[in-house]
Scaffold this motif. Structure first.
Motif, PDB file in Angstrom:
ATOM      1  N   ALA A   1     -60.904 -36.065  54.363  1.00 44.63           N
ATOM      2  CA  ALA A   1     -59.862 -36.039  53.808  1.00 44.63           C
ATOM      3  C   ALA A   1     -60.445 -36.740  51.796  1.00 44.63           C
ATOM      4  O   ALA A   1     -60.990 -37.664  52.140  1.00 44.63           O
ATOM      5  N   GLY A   2     -60.364 -35.919  51.470  1.00 43.86           N
ATOM      6  CA  GLY A   2     -60.600 -36.461  49.784  1.00 43.86           C
ATOM      7  C   GLY A   2     -61.356 -35.718  49.067  1.00 43.86           C
ATOM      8  O   GLY A   2     -62.011 -36.127  48.101  1.00 43.86           O
TER       9      GLY A   2
ATOM     10  N   LYS B   1     -60.206 -31.594  47.665  1.00 42.74           N
ATOM     11  CA  LYS B   1     -58.672 -31.196  48.017  1.00 42.74           C
ATOM     12  C   LYS B   1     -58.149 -30.002  47.260  1.00 42.74           C
ATOM     13  O   LYS B   1     -56.810 -30.665  47.848  1.00 42.74           O
TER      14      LYS B   1
ATOM     15  N   SER C   1     -56.177 -34.784  50.208  1.00 40.04           N
ATOM     16  CA  SER C   1     -54.777 -35.033  49.590  1.00 40.04           C
ATOM     17  C   SER C   1     -54.374 -33.666  48.960  1.00 40.04           C
ATOM     18  O   SER C   1     -54.285 -34.046  47.401  1.00 40.04           O
TER      19      SER C   1
ATOM     20  N   ASN D   1     -62.697 -46.871  45.750  1.00 41.55           N
ATOM     21  CA  ASN D   1     -62.332 -45.349  44.639  1.00 41.55           C
ATOM     22  C   ASN D   1     -61.189 -45.355  44.686  1.00 41.55           C
ATOM     23  O   ASN D   1     -59.964 -46.389  45.581  1.00 41.55           O
TER      24      ASN D   1
ATOM     25  N   ASN E   1     -54.174 -32.201  54.232  1.00 42.62           N
ATOM     26  CA  ASN E   1     -53.598 -33.707  54.552  1.00 42.62           C
ATOM     27  C   ASN E   1     -52.684 -33.873  53.095  1.00 42.62           C
ATOM     28  O   ASN E   1     -53.446 -33.440  52.089  1.00 42.62           O
TER      29      ASN E   1
ATOM     30  N   ASN F   1     -50.961 -38.333  54.664  1.00 45.14           N
ATOM     31  CA  ASN F   1     -51.210 -39.332  53.854  1.00 45.14           C
ATOM     32  C   ASN F   1     -50.132 -40.295  53.360  1.00 45.14           C
ATOM     33  O   ASN F   1     -49.776 -40.977  52.665  1.00 45.14           O
TER      34      ASN F   1
ATOM     35  N   LYS G   1     -51.266 -40.311  59.459  1.00 43.24           N
ATOM     36  CA  LYS G   1     -52.952 -40.960  58.955  1.00 43.24           C
ATOM     37  C   LYS G   1     -52.798 -42.576  58.264  1.00 43.24           C
ATOM     38  O   LYS G   1     -51.548 -42.993  57.499  1.00 43.24           O
TER      39      LYS G   1
ATOM     40  N   THR H   1     -58.920 -44.830  60.415  1.00 43.83           N
ATOM     41  CA  THR H   1     -57.384 -44.989  59.459  1.00 43.83           C
ATOM     42  C   THR H   1     -58.587 -44.634  58.046  1.00 43.83           C
ATOM     43  O   THR H   1     -59.510 -44.136  57.774  1.00 43.83           O
TER      44      THR H   1
ATOM     45  N   GLY I   1     -66.893 -46.738  54.253  1.00 47.29           N
ATOM     46  CA  GLY I   1     -67.745 -46.840  54.282  1.00 47.29           C
ATOM     47  C   GLY I   1     -68.095 -48.164  55.681  1.00 47.29           C
ATOM     48  O   GLY I   1     -66.852 -48.435  55.634  1.00 47.29           O
TER      49      GLY I   1
ATOM     50  N   GLY J   1     -66.672 -45.275  58.293  1.00 41.53           N
ATOM     51  CA  GLY J   1     -67.453 -46.054  58.128  1.00 41.53           C
ATOM     52  C   GLY J   1     -68.447 -45.004  59.331  1.00 41.53           C
ATOM     53  O   GLY J   1     -69.386 -46.140  59.742  1.00 41.53           O
TER      54      GLY J   1
ATOM     55  N   TYR K   1     -67.447 -39.096  55.147  1.00 40.93           N
ATOM     56  CA  TYR K   1     -66.751 -39.101  54.091  1.00 40.93           C
ATOM     57  C   TYR K   1     -67.904 -39.549  52.989  1.00 40.93           C
ATOM     58  O   TYR K   1     -69.183 -38.813  53.257  1.00 40.93           O
ATOM     59  N   THR K   2     -67.906 -40.973  53.638  1.00 41.67           N
ATOM     60  CA  THR K   2     -68.916 -42.073  52.664  1.00 41.67           C
ATOM     61  C   THR K   2     -70.085 -41.564  53.749  1.00 41.67           C
ATOM     62  O   THR K   2     -71.725 -42.021  52.669  1.00 41.67           O
TER      63      THR K   2
HETATM   64  C1  LIG Z   1     -63.450 -40.789  46.595  1.00 44.53           C
HETATM   65  C2  LIG Z   1     -62.303 -40.597  48.617  1.00 44.53           C
HETATM   66  C3  LIG Z   1     -61.575 -40.319  48.492  1.00 44.53           C
HETATM   67  C4  LIG Z   1     -60.524 -39.797  48.972  1.00 44.53           C
HETATM   68  N1  LIG Z   1     -59.208 -39.244  48.715  1.00 44.53           N
HETATM   69  C5  LIG Z   1     -58.373 -39.436  49.997  1.00 44.53           C
HETATM   70  C6  LIG Z   1     -57.248 -38.624  49.882  1.00 44.53           C
HETATM   71  O1  LIG Z   1     -57.048 -37.783  48.451  1.00 44.53           O
HETATM   72  N2  LIG Z   1     -56.413 -38.801  51.158  1.00 44.53           N
HETATM   73  C7  LIG Z   1     -56.453 -38.998  52.133  1.00 44.53           C
HETATM   74  O2  LIG Z   1     -56.516 -38.884  52.836  1.00 44.53           O
HETATM   75  N3  LIG Z   1     -58.077 -39.945  52.675  1.00 44.53           N
HETATM   76  C8  LIG Z   1     -58.479 -39.992  51.099  1.00 44.53           C
HETATM   77  N4  LIG Z   1     -60.233 -40.615  51.421  1.00 44.53           N
HETATM   78  C9  LIG Z   1     -60.486 -41.937  52.439  1.00 44.53           C
HETATM   79  C10 LIG Z   1     -61.098 -40.801  53.564  1.00 44.53           C
HETATM   80  O3  LIG Z   1     -60.194 -38.946  53.996  1.00 44.53           O
HETATM   81  C11 LIG Z   1     -61.449 -42.103  54.771  1.00 44.53           C
HETATM   82  O4  LIG Z   1     -60.381 -41.798  54.978  1.00 44.53           O
HETATM   83  C12 LIG Z   1     -62.455 -43.283  54.559  1.00 44.53           C
HETATM   84  O5  LIG Z   1     -63.055 -42.013  53.238  1.00 44.53           O
HETATM   85  C13 LIG Z   1     -62.480 -44.114  55.297  1.00 44.53           C
HETATM   86  O6  LIG Z   1     -63.935 -42.833  55.536  1.00 44.53           O
HETATM   87  P1  LIG Z   1     -65.530 -43.032  55.243  1.00 44.53           P
HETATM   88  O7  LIG Z   1     -65.906 -44.808  55.898  1.00 44.53           O
HETATM   89  O8  LIG Z   1     -66.133 -41.644  56.380  1.00 44.53           O
HETATM   90  O9  LIG Z   1     -65.518 -42.957  54.347  1.00 44.53           O
HETATM   91  C14 LIG Z   1     -60.586 -40.758  50.408  1.00 44.53           C
HETATM   92  C15 LIG Z   1     -62.528 -41.508  50.606  1.00 44.53           C
HETATM   93  C16 LIG Z   1     -63.082 -41.737  49.506  1.00 44.53           C
HETATM   94  C17 LIG Z   1     -64.593 -42.331  49.708  1.00 44.53           C
END
Ligand SMILES: Cc1cc2nc3c(=O)[nH]c(=O)nc-3n(C[C@H](O)[C@H](O)[C@H](O)COP(=O)(O)O)c2cc1C
Length: 357
Positions: free
Chosen positions: A64-65, A68, A88, A113, A143, A178, A224, A257, A269, A298, A319-320
């Motif tokens: 998610a994110g 959006k 979300s 962020n 989400n 979320n 979440k 998480t 990350g 991560g 995501y990251t």
């Molecule tokens: C820029 C950004 C925006 C995010 N926006 C949301 C969000 O709107 N809703 C949500 O549940 N998680 C959001 N996340 C969290 C990610 O879904 C994820 O749980 C978190 O980044 C860990 O995963 P990663 O290490 O692969 O990035 C966001 C993360 C980032 C980096």
């Protein structure tokens, strides 16, 4: 190829780079869908996962994110992701926090962020979701979060969540609550066990009402969670309380998480990986593997994905990792998972889940 593109994107600010990448992805999914699909193609029968009453062609999804507003659902299917999670999404539209609100930490391949849940709002997003809903073999989770406004509290906050649930439920393969966004003014209101209990009770009532009115389906519901504060996670009464509340309601699984609270926002990350894995292992063990877990935090390689599955996740999200390694990461994780599971003597990815919990 991404090795050549990344320096150009990284010459831009992180948010501009995201906007440019998203705009290019939107154009590409429309203009050259088959070329995209060919470029990233990789499928293997061992990757298929059946969980939450859904079939996933592979366990690697978008977190998610990133999308959006539900503009990039076809793009991630063409990239070969096994599923996507839009959002979300909140009841009211919002612009999010003031910029700058996204920061890179390249030495750790991390991001921080404090976006603050900016999105077009569930009324505008629902018709887009409808277009992409229930595509064969490409589950789309939605989400949902409370509108980012410290003025919406108490019963109004419950109604706010319920309004979004009502607008998206028919189109979502699953719904994630979320309750763990670390960067809203009012904090992680609903991760408090009593507040979560009130929220889940409200949704139970809504689901019963929808059933009485003949709703076609009730999507699985996931919660979440935040990562543990400590890297070496030991028994923690906070998560036990959350688990007890979830067990008393209709919660079908967990996403573990969200980002880790950091002075500038939420950290994502590789620095998050150990904590996220620890929570996945804890949830899996505590629930006896009865509640599917989506592992996220991560994951940037097949090895990291394998470890998360072995700790107890049924699916993973990224995501990251996509920011630092590019869209080809999805395919390389899928290829690596097939190789690693063969090395370990598994005939299918689902056998990895919980194998080292
Ligand atoms: C820029 C950004 C925006 C995010 N926006 C949301 C969000 O709107 N809703 C949500 O549940 N998680 C959001 N996340 C969290 C990610 O879904 C994820 O749980 C978190 O980044 C860990 O995963 P990663 O290490 O692969 O990035 C966001 C993360 C980032 C980096």
């Amino acid at each position: 190829m991404y090795a050549r593109i990344r320096p150009l994107l990284f010459a831009l600010g992180p948010e501009q780079a995201h906007l440019l990448a998203s705009a290019s992805a939107r154009a590409a999914q429309k203009a050259v869908p088959s070329a995209l699909e060919r470029m990233f193609a990789f499928s293997h029968p061992a990757l298929s996962v059946q969980v939450l009453g859904l079939t996933f062609t592979n366990p690697v999804g978008l977190a998610a994110g990133f999308d959006k507003n539900a503009h990039l659902v076809p793009f991630f299917r063409l990239l070969g992701a096994g599923f996507t999670e839009v959002g979300s999404v909140t009841a009211e539209p919002g612009r999010g926090n003031r910029r700058p609100r996204l920061f890179r930490f390249p030495e750790d391949e991390a991001l921080v962020n404090r976006m603050g849940l900016g999105n077009h709002g569930s009324e505008r997003i629902a018709p887009r979701l409808k277009r992409f809903a229930h595509q064969p073999a490409f589950p789309m989770g939605v989400n949902i979060a409370k509108t980012h406004s410290p003025d919406i509290l108490g019963n109004a906050a419950l109604d706010d969540f319920a309004a979004t649930y009502g607008r998206v439920a028919d189109h979502a393969s699953y719904i994630t609550l979320n309750v763990s966004c670390p960067n809203t003014a009012e904090g992680k209101t609903f991760e408090d066990p009593a507040a979560l209990d009130a929220l889940l009770s409200q949704l139970d009532r809504l689901v019963a009402e929808r059933r009485r009115e003949g709703a076609a389906r009730t999507p699985p519901l996931l919660v979440k969670l935040s990562p543990p504060e400590r890297e070496r996670f030991v028994l923690d009464s906070f998560y036990d309380e959350i688990l007890a509340v979830c067990a008393a309601h209709r919660v079908d699984g967990f996403v573990a998480t969200n980002t880790l609270p950091h002075d500038k926002g939420g950290l994502s990350g590789p620095p998050l990986a150990a904590r996220s894995t620890a929570l996945v292992r804890y949830l899996y063990t505590k629930t006896g593997g009865a509640k599917p877990i989506i592992g996220v935090g991560g994951i940037d390689s097949a090895e990291a994905a394998y470890e998360r599955l072995a700790a107890g996740a049924s699916l993973v999200q990224l995501y990251t990792g996509l920011v630092y390694h590019g869209p080809g990461l999805i395919r390389s994780i899928k290829q690596g998972l097939v190789r690693l599971s063969e090395d370990e003597g598994h005939s299918s990815i689902s056998q990895i889940t919980g194998s080292r919990a």
